[in-house]
Design an enzyme around this catalytic site. Structure first.
Site, mmCIF file in Angstrom:
data_model
loop_
_atom_site.group_PDB
_atom_site.id
_atom_site.type_symbol
_atom_site.label_atom_id
_atom_site.label_comp_id
_atom_site.label_asym_id
_atom_site.label_seq_id
_atom_site.Cartn_x
_atom_site.Cartn_y
_atom_site.Cartn_z
ATOM 1 N N ASP A 188 17.740 -146.507 -95.140
ATOM 2 C CA ASP A 188 17.089 -145.394 -94.441
ATOM 3 C C ASP A 188 17.789 -144.994 -93.144
ATOM 4 O O ASP A 188 17.234 -144.252 -92.361
ATOM 5 C CB ASP A 188 15.614 -145.732 -94.187
ATOM 6 C CG ASP A 188 15.372 -146.431 -92.870
ATOM 7 O OD1 ASP A 188 16.174 -147.303 -92.501
ATOM 8 O OD2 ASP A 188 14.378 -146.093 -92.205
ATOM 9 N N GLU A 189 18.987 -145.496 -92.957
ATOM 10 C CA GLU A 189 19.606 -145.313 -91.661
ATOM 11 C C GLU A 189 21.098 -145.038 -91.794
ATOM 12 O O GLU A 189 21.769 -145.688 -92.594
ATOM 13 C CB GLU A 189 19.386 -146.622 -90.897
ATOM 14 C CG GLU A 189 19.733 -146.600 -89.462
ATOM 15 C CD GLU A 189 19.656 -148.010 -88.856
ATOM 16 O OE1 GLU A 189 18.895 -148.863 -89.349
ATOM 17 O OE2 GLU A 189 20.399 -148.228 -87.901
#
Ligand code: DCP
Ligand code: MG
Length: 455
Positions: A188-189
């Site tokens: 998610d990053e």
């Protein structure tokens, strides 16, 4: 902030959406629920180790002479002016981090969850929580049964990793439009350098300047800054679903860093926070003021890092394919039942690793398996192959053998963990598949953290 006799166990509220909580009440529940568990005992041990480190540091500090201090001060000043000359404000770096990622994906698939406090994971461990749940002190890396005590109405949705992987792949396609060499840090990053993109789009017609994908249910926080260190802090600032841009000028950077708590900086964890705290350093400007002392008390790598932070300096160059040295992802799991489950988990990690390796057209020669046992002791087992490998099967062939050897080593009885509700867990609670690229250069690490709260 270190109230209570075991501060390590206290709520870690260094997370977006957890401001202004009733820490005392939450900590009381956490302590009462954890006391006596192996996890608690291990935290206690670690806490004592940190306290001893601090005592040694304070002793060392007491013996520092004026002369040593002024010599260190000169060294710091020299380095500061060298670094200042090299300050690069020309890049536009974006750090993107999805809000409550797993929880957001589950909410997309079940919109009823939108207004409810919910978390993803199990009674033994949560991987994340939505922003409603955070108001109760419920967060990632907390066992679900403790979370339920903090928030009895909490809905716990089981983890569905394939789903998050698929969403991540979609999101990464969007990243690639802005920076084909973006650096994914986890599902998610990611870091993007959008400087070239911004240059290109100056010539585009207005209609093209809006992205084809419009917002979905998944909120995203973006941080825009002149370097990676600052961009990471910025993306956390207006979470959830917010953006913060730090202008590319020196004064703005200095002002931004002034009152920033050191703990907000990626890489400064609770141990460093506590050690610095013992020296009266809590903000980044304190760091700058105490650099000479820090140069005398900490390793060179550490104080150089502190100096960079205090000046608001960070990497302005996102490592491109091939120069890539490491990647890692963290996953928290609650239960691992049978042996087959350990092996299938191991295979899954190999699959993740293989995907990332293939994406960057890299191969590795050494496969390392990291295991943590019930007493939270960490073991690393590695095997180096005659030639570099990259596929799931190749990696798994090695990782499987390493895992098997470890499992056989604890025979005759596989180590068993007791969990709430008489769940039985096997021994490895942490699996790490690491691959090395060329000699001794780490290219990929998969951290698989499983906490056990075997009450
Ligand atoms: N994760 C995990 N175990 C942890 C931390 C995170 O399994 N200890 C997983 C679940 C998260 C995802 O990784 O959804 C992303 O991690 P983040 O730290 O970015 O947390 P969230 O995206 O959930 O929340 P935030 O809005 O704070 O970014
Ligand atoms: Mg996130």
């Amino acid at each position: 902030r270190d109230r209570g006799f075991l501060s390590r166990m206290a709520l870690n509220d260094n997370k977006a959406g957890m401001e202004g909580l009733n820490r005392d009440k939450i900590n009381k529940i956490i302590m009462e629920s954890s006391k006596g568990s192996r996890f608690y005992e291990n935290e206690l041990k670690k806490e004592q180790q940190v306290n001893q480190r601090i005592e040694r540091m304070m002793l060392q500090k007491a013996h520092i002479t004026e002369q040593q201090l002024s010599k260190a001060q000169a060294q710091v000043e020299k380095m500061t002016s060298d670094l200042e000359r090299g300050r690069d404000l020309s890049r536009v770096i974006v750090h993107v981090d999805m809000d409550a990622f797993y929880a957001a994906v589950e909410t997309r698939d079940c919109p009823d969850l939108m207004d409810k406090p919910m978390a993803v994971g199990s009674m033994s461990m949560l991987s994340t929580s939505n922003y409603h749940a955070r108001k109760f002190g419920v967060r990632a890396a907390m066992p679900g049964f403790i979370a339920k005590k903090l928030c009895p109405n909490l809905v716990i949705v089981p983890i569905n990793f394939d789903k998050y992987r698929a969403v991540s792949a979609e999101v990464r396609e969007v990243f690639a439009d802005y920076d084909p060499h973006f650096l994914p840090m986890s599902l998610d990053e990611a870091y993007l350098d959008i400087s070239d993109h911004l240059e290109q789009r100056r010539g585009w017609p207005e209609a093209l300047r809006t992205h084809r994908l419009h917002t979905n249910n998944t909120g995203t926080a973006r941080g825009i800054a002149p370097n990676m260190m600052l961009a990471k802090v910025c993306s956390d600032k207006n979470k959830p679903n917010g953006q913060y841009r730090l202008p590319s000028n020196r004064q703005a950077v200095i002002d931004f860093i002034q009152d920033l708590p050191v703990r907000k900086i990626s890489g400064i964890g609770k141990v460093t926070e506590k050690m610095l705290g013992a020296l009266g350093i809590t903000s980044c400007s304190h760091l700058g003021q105490e650099m000479a002392l820090l140069a005398l008390l900490f390793s060179e790598t550490s104080w150089h890092h502190f100096l960079h932070i205090s000046m608001g300096l960070g990497s302005t160059h996102i490592e491109r394919d091939g120069e890539r040295k490491s990647m890692s992802t963290e996953r928290t799991f609650g239960e691992m039942g049978a042996l087959e489950e350990q092996f299938s988990l191991c295979r899954e990690l190999c699959q993740d690793l293989a995907q990332d390796l293939q994406k960057e057209a890299l191969k590795g020669k050494t496969v390392t398996l990291k295991l943590k046992n019930v007493n939270f002791e960490v073991k690393t087992r590695a095997w180096t192959l005659p030639c570099a490998v990259a596929t799931t099967e190749e990696l798994f062939a090695v990782a499987k053998d390493l895992l098997k050897t470890e499992i056989d080593n604890v025979s005759p009885q596989p180590l068993r963990l007791r969990l709430m509700g008489n769940l039985t867990l096997p021994s490895p609670v942490c699996l790490n598949v690491v691959s090395h690229w060329q000699e001794n250069t780490l290219i990929s690490a998969f951290k698989h953290v499983v906490h056990n709260n075997n009450i």
